[in-house]
Design a protein around this motif. Structure first.
Motif, short mmCIF file in Angstrom:
data_model
loop_
_atom_site.label_atom_id
_atom_site.label_comp_id
_atom_site.label_asym_id
_atom_site.label_seq_id
_atom_site.Cartn_x
_atom_site.Cartn_y
_atom_site.Cartn_z
N ASP A 1 39.99 45.21 40.10
CA ASP A 1 40.18 43.77 39.95
C ASP A 1 38.80 43.10 39.99
N ALA B 1 42.30 40.24 37.25
CA ALA B 1 42.01 40.73 35.90
C ALA B 1 41.02 41.87 35.99
N VAL C 1 46.12 41.51 33.76
CA VAL C 1 45.91 40.16 34.27
C VAL C 1 47.07 39.86 35.21
N THR D 1 51.93 40.68 37.66
CA THR D 1 50.87 41.19 36.81
C THR D 1 51.44 41.69 35.48
#
Length: 284
Positions: A83, A97, A134, A152
Motif C-alpha cells: 500500500d 493503492a 485501490v 478494495t
C-alpha cells in the motif's frame, strides 16, 4: 491459493488496528499504533486440490505483514502487495493503492490432484499475475475507535501466458479487536475472470474429453466465484501488537456461471468448497 492468502492475511492484519483503550494496558498500546510492526506467521491450510475440486489436501501457508513508517507491506503465501498511501493512526479515513502480484499454481502439478479425470486434462503452466489495487477504509466505525471497515478492488493480468487473461476482485472486510489479546475479522469477496482464464482451466476440447471421460465444454469468462470468511487471532504472550499469537479462520467459496457448470466442477468437483487454516505468528 487466493482464499488461503485471504485467511492468513486477515489475522496478522488485525494486529495493525490495535485494541480498544478501555484499560491501562490498552492505553499503553494505543500509543504504539503509529510505530513500526512486523508480523511473521506460518499456518497449515486445508484446501481443495484445484479451484472447484471436491478433494482436499494440507499445504503450508507462510505470511509476513509489516507496517513501516505508515506503509503496509504484505507477503501472504502466493500473494504480495504494498500500500503506497501512508496510513495515519486514529479513527480516520484510509485511502489505499499500490501494486499486487500473485503466483497462481492452479492445476500446475498433477501430483497434487487425486481425481484421475482432471489429471487426464493435463497440467497448466504457472501463472504470474501482476496488477494493482485501490481501496478505501474507515477506522472507528462500530465497536470502538480501532475497528476498521474497508472496501478494495484489485486487478491482475497474467504476464506468463499461462492463461493470458484478467482477474478483477472486489473485497469488503471488517476487523475489530475484542480486547488487548483477541481480534476477529469478517470478509466477503468475489472474482471476475476473463475468457482466457475460463478456457485454460474450465474448457474441455475433444482430445481432453476422450482422455478424461468428461464432456466437451467451452467455458466463457464472467463472474467466477464469491466467498465469505471469518478469521481471528489470540495473543499467547504479550498483546495484539507484541509477542506470539495463535491465528485461524474458515472460508467458503461458491463457483458461479460457466465456471460452476464446467464438468471440471459440476461432475469431477463441487460448486462449493471450504477452506480452513490454523497456525502461529509473532509480532515485533
Amino acid at each position: 491459493m487466493t482464499a488461503t492468502a485471504a485467511l492468513v492475511a486477515a489475522t496478522p492484519a488485525l494486529a495493525q488496528d490495535g485494541p480498544p483503550p478501555s484499560s491501562t494496558p490498552a492505553s499503553t498500546l494505543a500509543a504504539d499504533l503509529d510505530k513500526d510492526t512486523i508480523t511473521v506467521a506460518v499456518a497449515g491450510a486445508y484446501l481443495t486440490d484445484y479451484e472447484g475440486s471436491n478433494d482436499y489436501r494440507f499445504v503450508p501457508a507462510p505470511a509476513v505483514q509489516a507496517t513501516i513508517s505508515g506503509y503496509n507491506i504484505q507477503v501472504l503465501g502466493n500473494r504480495a502487495s504494498v500500500d503506497l498511501i501512508r496510513d495515519r493512526p486514529g479513527p480516520v479515513w484510509d485511502l489505499q493503492a499500490g501494486p499486487i502480484g500473485v503466483i497462481n499454481f492452479n492445476r500446475q502439478n498433477n501430483k497434487n490432484i487425486d481425481d484421475r479425470r482432471i489429471r487426464a486434462l493435463g497440467e497448466r503452466n504457472t501463472a504470474i499475475e501482476l496488477g494493482g489495487f485501490v481501496g478505501i477504509g474507515k477506522t472507528g466505525v462500530i465497536t470502538s475507535d480501532y475497528d476498521k471497515l474497508s472496501a478494495t478492488l484489485s486487478y491482475r493480468h497474467d504476464v506468463n501466458n499461462a492463461h493470458d487473461s484478467d482477474i478483477w476482485q472486489p473485497t469488503v472486510a471488517y476487523f475489530t479487536p475484542l480486547n488487548v489479546k483477541t481480534a476477529v475479522g469478517l470478509f466477503v469477496s468475489a472474482e471476475r475472470a476473463g475468457g482466457g482464464y475460463a478456457r485454460s482451466y474450465y474448457s474441455i476440447d475433444g482430445t481432453q474429453s476422450l482422455a478424461s471421460g468428461l464432456a466437451v465444454y467451452n467455458a466463457r469468462g464472467g463472474w467466477k466465484n464469491w466467498s465469505v470468511g471469518l478469521a481471528g487471532t489470540y495473543s499467547l504472550t504479550g498483546d495484539l501488537l507484541h509477542g506470539w499469537k495463535a491465528i485461524g479462520g474458515v472460508n467458503y467459496r461458491r463457483m458461479l456461471n460457466d465456471f460452476a457448470d464446467s464438468p471440471v466442477v459440476s461432475v469431477a468437483g463441487s460448486r462449493g468448497q471450504w477452506l480452513a487454516a490454523a497456525g502461529i505468528g509473532y509480532t515485533f
